[in-house]
Design an enzyme around this catalytic site. Sequence first.
Site, PDB file in Angstrom:
ATOM      1  N   PHE A  74     -26.710  48.039  53.598  1.00  0.00           N
ATOM      2  CA  PHE A  74     -25.467  47.265  53.623  1.00  0.00           C
ATOM      3  C   PHE A  74     -25.632  46.158  54.655  1.00  0.00           C
ATOM      4  O   PHE A  74     -25.266  46.315  55.813  1.00  0.00           O
ATOM      5  CB  PHE A  74     -24.310  48.200  53.981  1.00  0.00           C
ATOM      6  CG  PHE A  74     -22.952  47.675  53.612  1.00  0.00           C
ATOM      7  CD1 PHE A  74     -22.758  46.946  52.449  1.00  0.00           C
ATOM      8  CD2 PHE A  74     -21.858  47.925  54.423  1.00  0.00           C
ATOM      9  CE1 PHE A  74     -21.501  46.471  52.095  1.00  0.00           C
ATOM     10  CE2 PHE A  74     -20.592  47.455  54.088  1.00  0.00           C
ATOM     11  CZ  PHE A  74     -20.410  46.734  52.925  1.00  0.00           C
ATOM     12  N   GLU A  75     -26.238  45.053  54.252  1.00  0.00           N
ATOM     13  CA  GLU A  75     -26.576  43.966  55.171  1.00  0.00           C
ATOM     14  C   GLU A  75     -25.856  42.680  54.774  1.00  0.00           C
ATOM     15  O   GLU A  75     -25.371  42.556  53.647  1.00  0.00           O
ATOM     16  CB  GLU A  75     -28.091  43.743  55.185  1.00  0.00           C
ATOM     17  CG  GLU A  75     -28.909  44.946  55.619  1.00  0.00           C
ATOM     18  CD  GLU A  75     -28.716  45.322  57.082  1.00  0.00           C
ATOM     19  OE1 GLU A  75     -28.156  44.499  57.842  1.00  0.00           O
ATOM     20  OE2 GLU A  75     -29.116  46.432  57.466  1.00  0.00           O
ATOM     21  N   ASP A 111     -22.638  49.453  49.849  1.00  0.00           N
ATOM     22  CA  ASP A 111     -22.104  50.442  50.783  1.00  0.00           C
ATOM     23  C   ASP A 111     -22.429  51.818  50.214  1.00  0.00           C
ATOM     24  O   ASP A 111     -21.813  52.269  49.254  1.00  0.00           O
ATOM     25  CB  ASP A 111     -20.586  50.256  50.923  1.00  0.00           C
ATOM     26  CG  ASP A 111     -19.966  51.250  51.888  1.00  0.00           C
ATOM     27  OD1 ASP A 111     -20.642  52.228  52.268  1.00  0.00           O
ATOM     28  OD2 ASP A 111     -18.786  51.055  52.257  1.00  0.00           O
ATOM     29  N   ALA A 112     -23.403  52.477  50.801  1.00  0.00           N
ATOM     30  CA  ALA A 112     -23.930  53.729  50.240  1.00  0.00           C
ATOM     31  C   ALA A 112     -22.895  54.847  50.201  1.00  0.00           C
ATOM     32  O   ALA A 112     -23.064  55.826  49.469  1.00  0.00           O
ATOM     33  CB  ALA A 112     -25.153  54.184  51.040  1.00  0.00           C
ATOM     34  N   LEU A 141     -29.004  56.850  56.760  1.00  0.00           N
ATOM     35  CA  LEU A 141     -27.855  55.981  57.019  1.00  0.00           C
ATOM     36  C   LEU A 141     -27.417  56.103  58.476  1.00  0.00           C
ATOM     37  O   LEU A 141     -27.341  57.203  59.013  1.00  0.00           O
ATOM     38  CB  LEU A 141     -26.673  56.352  56.122  1.00  0.00           C
ATOM     39  CG  LEU A 141     -26.853  56.168  54.614  1.00  0.00           C
ATOM     40  CD1 LEU A 141     -25.530  56.409  53.906  1.00  0.00           C
ATOM     41  CD2 LEU A 141     -27.372  54.788  54.269  1.00  0.00           C
ATOM     42  N   TYR A 237     -24.915  63.546  73.964  1.00  0.00           N
ATOM     43  CA  TYR A 237     -25.500  63.431  72.621  1.00  0.00           C
ATOM     44  C   TYR A 237     -25.425  64.754  71.849  1.00  0.00           C
ATOM     45  O   TYR A 237     -24.519  64.968  71.057  1.00  0.00           O
ATOM     46  CB  TYR A 237     -26.948  62.903  72.677  1.00  0.00           C
ATOM     47  CG  TYR A 237     -27.432  62.472  71.310  1.00  0.00           C
ATOM     48  CD1 TYR A 237     -27.240  61.165  70.872  1.00  0.00           C
ATOM     49  CD2 TYR A 237     -28.018  63.376  70.428  1.00  0.00           C
ATOM     50  CE1 TYR A 237     -27.636  60.770  69.598  1.00  0.00           C
ATOM     51  CE2 TYR A 237     -28.415  62.991  69.158  1.00  0.00           C
ATOM     52  CZ  TYR A 237     -28.221  61.695  68.750  1.00  0.00           C
ATOM     53  OH  TYR A 237     -28.598  61.315  67.489  1.00  0.00           O
ATOM     54  N   LYS A 246     -24.756  66.130  63.711  1.00  0.00           N
ATOM     55  CA  LYS A 246     -26.135  66.543  63.430  1.00  0.00           C
ATOM     56  C   LYS A 246     -26.190  68.026  63.055  1.00  0.00           C
ATOM     57  O   LYS A 246     -26.978  68.427  62.190  1.00  0.00           O
ATOM     58  CB  LYS A 246     -27.040  66.256  64.633  1.00  0.00           C
ATOM     59  CG  LYS A 246     -27.200  64.774  64.965  1.00  0.00           C
ATOM     60  CD  LYS A 246     -27.773  63.979  63.805  1.00  0.00           C
ATOM     61  CE  LYS A 246     -28.039  62.530  64.158  1.00  0.00           C
ATOM     62  NZ  LYS A 246     -28.470  61.737  62.986  1.00  0.00           N
ATOM     63  N   VAL A 277     -36.330  53.112  70.324  1.00  0.00           N
ATOM     64  CA  VAL A 277     -35.350  52.043  70.502  1.00  0.00           C
ATOM     65  C   VAL A 277     -34.808  51.650  69.133  1.00  0.00           C
ATOM     66  O   VAL A 277     -35.565  51.266  68.242  1.00  0.00           O
ATOM     67  CB  VAL A 277     -35.985  50.815  71.183  1.00  0.00           C
ATOM     68  CG1 VAL A 277     -34.946  49.716  71.384  1.00  0.00           C
ATOM     69  CG2 VAL A 277     -36.609  51.202  72.516  1.00  0.00           C
ATOM     70  N   THR A 278     -33.503  51.781  68.970  1.00  0.00           N
ATOM     71  CA  THR A 278     -32.831  51.302  67.765  1.00  0.00           C
ATOM     72  C   THR A 278     -31.596  50.527  68.214  1.00  0.00           C
ATOM     73  O   THR A 278     -31.226  50.563  69.392  1.00  0.00           O
ATOM     74  CB  THR A 278     -32.381  52.458  66.844  1.00  0.00           C
ATOM     75  OG1 THR A 278     -31.388  53.235  67.533  1.00  0.00           O
ATOM     76  CG2 THR A 278     -33.554  53.345  66.452  1.00  0.00           C
TER      77      THR A 278
END
Length: 392
Positions: A74-75, A111-112, A141, A237, A246, A277-278
């Site tokens: 979805f870009e 949009d998944a 995703l 987290y 998760k 790194v994201t």
Amino acid sequence: MVVEPKILNNICITAHPLGCAKEVENHINYVKSQPKVKSNVKNALILGASGGYGLASRIAIAYGLGAKTMSVSFEKGATARRTATPGWYNNEAFSAFAKKDGIEDKNLILDAFLNASKEEVIKEAKTFFNGEKIDLLIYSLAAPVRMDESTGTLYRSSLKPIGKKYNGIGVDFLTEELLEVSIDPANEDDIKSTVKVMGGEDWKLWTDALLNADLLAENAINVAYSYIGPEMTKAVYREGTIGKAKDHLEATAHELDKEMQEKIKGHAYVSVNKAVVTRSSAVIPTVPLYIGILFKVMKNKGLHEGCIEQMYRLLNEKLYNGGEVPVDSDNRIRLDDWELREDVQKEVLDSWNKLTKDNLKEIADLALFRKDYMNMHGFDEEGIDYSQDVQI
């Protein structure tokens, strides 16, 4: 126009098309430099394939397995006043390289989370894969919001501790300043919303839709990604709202594995990957500091991996190693095995405990964190003249 990095609150809001293409090419060249992975995989569908682990999965599958890949992401494309998103340029670059190398690919901008998108993908897949079925499904995703179409409710994920306020240290990876971090605890709505967006519900909907359409091949493999991490990031987290999501994702894997075994002799796994790194990890409190220290330790031990090295290893050593897929007691694939190695974590913890503003640069490799972050947006790449106009 001349495209420069524009960063607000540690979020880069511009991307450089040539730089993004260079980063994709670097990843492709890494996989080309490795031995081909032996498998019978011909067709793969990657949900969330435009960046991070999803993009690396696609590159490793296309160039490591020689498979046709269909991508859903979805870009947003460029406008007269702003650049496209990095993922948009990544998709375009991947397609250009794949075409040159004779590898078939297709990009779908959807949009998944929407039912209509699932229907569209199923229709397109039947044509693109020439009536053949999907051998490998990757669910990667990473979205902040999800609409529940049955109720019209918009759910937003949040990154919060559960039970008590979080107080800790973090870092501004651009200025290399240590920061005090404080996050109020989540309420029940925060937890529920985060599980709705980032848990396993949509993964199951996709899997069921593809099974019902008879699009998953016999012995197909279905993989989603997770993270556990060390003690020092747990409160914010793994034991926080994201951790609950998760947990739900991993519980869903057991359900899907059973369903796929019964219907197509296939398998569903969660792969627990290492910290990298994201665009997401860059804004998680405490995590950039931990990653900076981890990078330093793992580099010194010759164990450092980015997304592409991890995804090649997933295919070569885990999924298609010629034997059983190695899993832990919870049926999870562990690509965080090197990160959580006892000697690695001991050094990370020792460094963490003696950290001060004066020794930060010695202890944490924030320069590598920063480079990875800029590279993701197409900046700081070698061989590109950033003073030149570029077509966005």
